[in-house]
Design a protein around this motif. Structure first.
Motif, PDB file in Angstrom:
ATOM      1  N   TYR A  95       0.829  -1.204   0.000  1.00  0.00           N
ATOM      2  CA  TYR A  95       0.000   0.000   0.000  1.00  0.00           C
ATOM      3  C   TYR A  95       0.870   1.264   0.000  1.00  0.00           C
ATOM      4  CZ  TYR A  95      -4.557  -2.227   0.864  1.00  0.00           C
ATOM      5  OH  TYR A  95      -5.722  -2.946   0.741  1.00  0.00           O
ATOM      6  N   PHE A 138       0.698   4.117  -2.801  1.00  0.00           N
ATOM      7  CA  PHE A 138       0.298   5.488  -2.473  1.00  0.00           C
ATOM      8  C   PHE A 138       1.411   6.486  -2.796  1.00  0.00           C
ATOM      9  CE2 PHE A 138      -2.619   3.566   0.979  1.00  0.00           C
ATOM     10  CZ  PHE A 138      -3.643   3.415   0.060  1.00  0.00           C
ATOM     11  N   VAL A 181       1.284   7.090  -6.450  1.00  0.00           N
ATOM     12  CA  VAL A 181       0.159   7.966  -6.788  1.00  0.00           C
ATOM     13  C   VAL A 181       0.502   9.420  -6.511  1.00  0.00           C
ATOM     14  CG1 VAL A 181      -2.191   8.605  -6.092  1.00  0.00           C
ATOM     15  CG2 VAL A 181      -1.630   6.208  -6.518  1.00  0.00           C
ATOM     16  N   TRP A 241      -2.703   8.992 -12.001  1.00  0.00           N
ATOM     17  CA  TRP A 241      -3.720   8.251 -11.253  1.00  0.00           C
ATOM     18  C   TRP A 241      -5.119   8.752 -11.573  1.00  0.00           C
ATOM     19  CZ3 TRP A 241      -5.121   4.001  -9.444  1.00  0.00           C
ATOM     20  CH2 TRP A 241      -6.275   3.905  -8.676  1.00  0.00           C
ATOM     21  N   GLU A 244      -7.307   1.466  -4.547  1.00  0.00           N
ATOM     22  CA  GLU A 244      -7.851   2.402  -5.536  1.00  0.00           C
ATOM     23  C   GLU A 244      -8.640   3.517  -4.865  1.00  0.00           C
ATOM     24  OE1 GLU A 244      -8.392  -1.035  -8.975  1.00  0.00           O
ATOM     25  OE2 GLU A 244     -10.078  -0.423  -7.729  1.00  0.00           O
ATOM     26  N   ALA A 253      -6.389   5.853  -2.732  1.00  0.00           N
ATOM     27  CA  ALA A 253      -5.516   6.711  -3.546  1.00  0.00           C
ATOM     28  C   ALA A 253      -6.249   7.992  -3.903  1.00  0.00           C
ATOM     29  CB  ALA A 253      -5.092   5.971  -4.802  1.00  0.00           C
ATOM     30  N   PRO A 276       1.775   8.594   2.670  1.00  0.00           N
ATOM     31  CA  PRO A 276       1.664   7.214   2.193  1.00  0.00           C
ATOM     32  C   PRO A 276       1.833   6.193   3.317  1.00  0.00           C
ATOM     33  CG  PRO A 276       2.879   8.503   0.598  1.00  0.00           C
ATOM     34  CD  PRO A 276       2.663   9.394   1.790  1.00  0.00           C
TER      35      PRO A 276
END
Length: 210
Positions: A104, A108, A111, A118, A178, A181, A194
């Protein structure tokens, strides 16, 4: 005089880039147009204007708008997923919670490094023609299967998952990535890094499952 002609010739050749060289520039232009105007506002005319090329030059690179956007999505998805793919490679000492949190966090961070990428990838899920939408779903399915295999390999003894359970957990893990983000890029996103968001989402995902 000879030098002037030589310089003029070089300038002309530099201005007449071939399709192979222009395609990345066209994709950069398409990314900027989509980010500002959305899918429906991304026309070949708008892309050509942003890229500062004529429409005939643009059509030398891509036949249709969908061809441009298909290539754009390929590039932007790859850019975002490379970091996460690296986090999905674990050593023998890794555990499920640590690996999920690292994955994760890597996603992140990617992103945040490429927010426009993104937004385009996420926006594409709901607005693309069926052909491109199917391509995205197939790519996502491959990624979810990779997560499912990882989850099964890292579950502790006594908590082994069936194929069906691993698939559902993997799909939920992907969906949380998703959805969050998008949160990270929203007005409320300044409350998160993040690392802190990854830690919280991991707790949400795995505590609910366990």
């Amino acid at each position: 005089m000879s030098r002037e002609r030589s310089g003029s010739t070089l300038s002309t050749r530099a201005a007449h880039l071939g399709p192979a060289v222009r395609r990345p520039l066209v994709l950069d232009a398409a990314l900027a147009v989509w980010a500002e105007h959305g899918y429906r506002g991304t026309t070949m005319a708008a892309i050509a204007a942003q890229a500062k090329v004529s429409k005939p030059v643009l059509y030398e690179c891509f036949d249709t708008k969908d061809a441009v956007l298909r290539a754009l999505l390929d590039r932007e998805e790859d850019r975002l997923m490379r970091a996460t793919q690296q986090a999905l490679t674990v050593d023998a000492s890794s555990d499920l919670r640590t690996t999920v949190a690292q994955s994760y966090e890597a996603f992140f961070a990617a992103v945040l490094a490429h927010p426009v990428s993104w937004r385009v990838v996420f926006d594409a899920q709901g607005v693309l023609p069926q052909e491109i939408d199917n391509r995205y779903r197939k790519a996502r399915a491959v990624f979810v299967r990779q997560i499912a295999e990882l989850v099964r390999s890292l579950t502790t003894s006594g908590k082994e998952l069936t194929d069906a359970e691993a698939a559902v957990l993997a799909s939920n893990l992907a969906r949380l990535a998703e959805d969050n983000a998008t949160v990270l890029l929203s007005d409320e996103g300044h409350d998160w890094t993040p690392a802190t968001l990854a830690a919280f989402v991991t707790r949400v995902a795995l505590d609910a499952w366990s």
